[in-house]
Design an enzyme around this catalytic site. Sequence first.
Site, PDB file in Angstrom:
ATOM      1  N   SER A 178     -29.974 100.181  41.665  1.00 17.48           N
ATOM      2  CA  SER A 178     -29.458  99.654  40.402  1.00 17.48           C
ATOM      3  C   SER A 178     -29.679 100.676  39.280  1.00 17.48           C
ATOM      4  O   SER A 178     -29.259 101.811  39.403  1.00 17.48           O
ATOM      5  CB  SER A 178     -30.113  98.306  40.098  1.00 17.48           C
ATOM      6  OG  SER A 178     -29.444  97.654  39.048  1.00 17.48           O
TER       7      SER A 178
ATOM      8  N   ASP B 165     -20.670  93.039  44.888  1.00 18.96           N
ATOM      9  CA  ASP B 165     -21.451  93.509  43.743  1.00 18.96           C
ATOM     10  C   ASP B 165     -20.504  93.955  42.638  1.00 18.96           C
ATOM     11  O   ASP B 165     -19.544  94.682  42.889  1.00 18.96           O
ATOM     12  CB  ASP B 165     -22.344  94.672  44.190  1.00 18.96           C
ATOM     13  CG  ASP B 165     -23.170  95.263  43.066  1.00 18.96           C
ATOM     14  OD1 ASP B 165     -23.240  94.660  41.979  1.00 18.96           O
ATOM     15  OD2 ASP B 165     -23.764  96.335  43.286  1.00 18.96           O
TER      16      ASP B 165
ATOM     17  N   HIS C 100     -25.685  92.396  44.694  1.00 17.42           N
ATOM     18  CA  HIS C 100     -26.585  93.172  43.851  1.00 17.42           C
ATOM     19  C   HIS C 100     -27.986  92.566  43.862  1.00 17.42           C
ATOM     20  O   HIS C 100     -28.166  91.362  43.713  1.00 17.42           O
ATOM     21  CB  HIS C 100     -26.064  93.230  42.411  1.00 17.42           C
ATOM     22  CG  HIS C 100     -26.693  94.329  41.613  1.00 17.42           C
ATOM     23  ND1 HIS C 100     -26.245  95.620  41.653  1.00 17.42           N
ATOM     24  CD2 HIS C 100     -27.766  94.327  40.775  1.00 17.42           C
ATOM     25  CE1 HIS C 100     -26.990  96.371  40.865  1.00 17.42           C
ATOM     26  NE2 HIS C 100     -27.921  95.611  40.328  1.00 17.42           N
TER      27      HIS C 100
END
Length: 407
Positions: free
Chosen positions: A193, A347, A377
């Site tokens: 991320s 995601d 995610h």
Amino acid sequence: MAVLWLVLLAGLPVFFLGVLLWAVLEHFRTAQVPRGLQHAAKVRCLHCVFLYAMAVGNILEKLRICSMPRFVHFLHDRLSIKNNREVVVTDLRFGTIPVRLFRPKAASSSPRRGILFYHGGASIFGSLDSYHNVCSFLARETDSVLLSVGYRKAPEHHYPVAITDCLNASIYFLKTLEAYGVDPSRVVACGDSIGGMIVAIITQTLVGRTDLPQLRAQVLVYPVIQAINLQLPSFQQNQNVPFLSLQLMMTCVCSYLAIDLSWKDAILKGACIPRDFWNKYRKWLSSDNLPKRFRTKGQQPETLAPFNEAAYLETKHILDVENAPLIAEDKIIAQLPEAFLVSCELDMLRDDSLLYKKRLEDQGVRVTWYHVEDGFHGCLVLFDKKFFSFPCSLNIMNAVVSYVKGL
């Protein structure tokens, strides 16, 4: 007074039950669980818990008891750390930066591989504790010395603090590899991320540094690579998928960059992007660069709203290369180490990985791409959470381990 305390104590269960009911209703009102997502009931349950924790945290923040991120950290960290007898863990400080060192317990006849790890969490969530098990697993399974960086986060600290902390910790580690038994020719930068974005920024920043060992590879797990074009197909398709909705992402972006939330719509619509900037960088930011199978017929075309100079002045640091490593110059990209990119179909940030993949490949950088059809995610950190673990979580962990071991 005693009666008042009794009333308050009796009301607490009702209060928490009410918040839980709100979280469940909010999930079914706003969340979209795609058909391709395995274990949908488990996802719904976990997302309700996530919404519940954030709601209680927001209430505690309004009561000035503690901040919402701190409360979420407290809950998450209580569920995180597991002792691993095969790994020696040491908490250190590089100056003021807390770091955690993971070293396999077994003796080694030669220097080990090194891993620099930057955790995710949108620079609001995530911590050394919440990623402890991920780092311990990586260190053990790859037989590597891993350094996890506990960079400072929002809302107390904003851009560029997290990047500066990670860069300073990384440089210190790279200068002292011998002390930790690390082979200078086998150091890998890894993150998920926003940690993936930090990997991209660190590797770009260290290009040309002759006083430091060169990074062997970069591992980016569903990274955020830019916040300029927020009209990519994955943003349109997955904007309400748990656990990273468009609303939550914009809240995190604005918090990290210290931008007032009132400018959110201007950022989403591209009103803060000067036309000459878009004309220059569209070749890298546009969905035209995506493989055809990731572009759907029903997607809305990318159109910029009329330019708003006030919005630009308030948000222009979104256009900095330190917040959009995708737009780094060709001469920088061409010198980067080989990359392992993980993208998840479900995601919202999926297309960031795909754009960066093309960007690297166009400049001759070797890329290994691992795409997870049932991935979402944030799933990486759930790999060992038993009931709340998912096949995609362990698949990603094993893929990263396999790649790193092959270097």
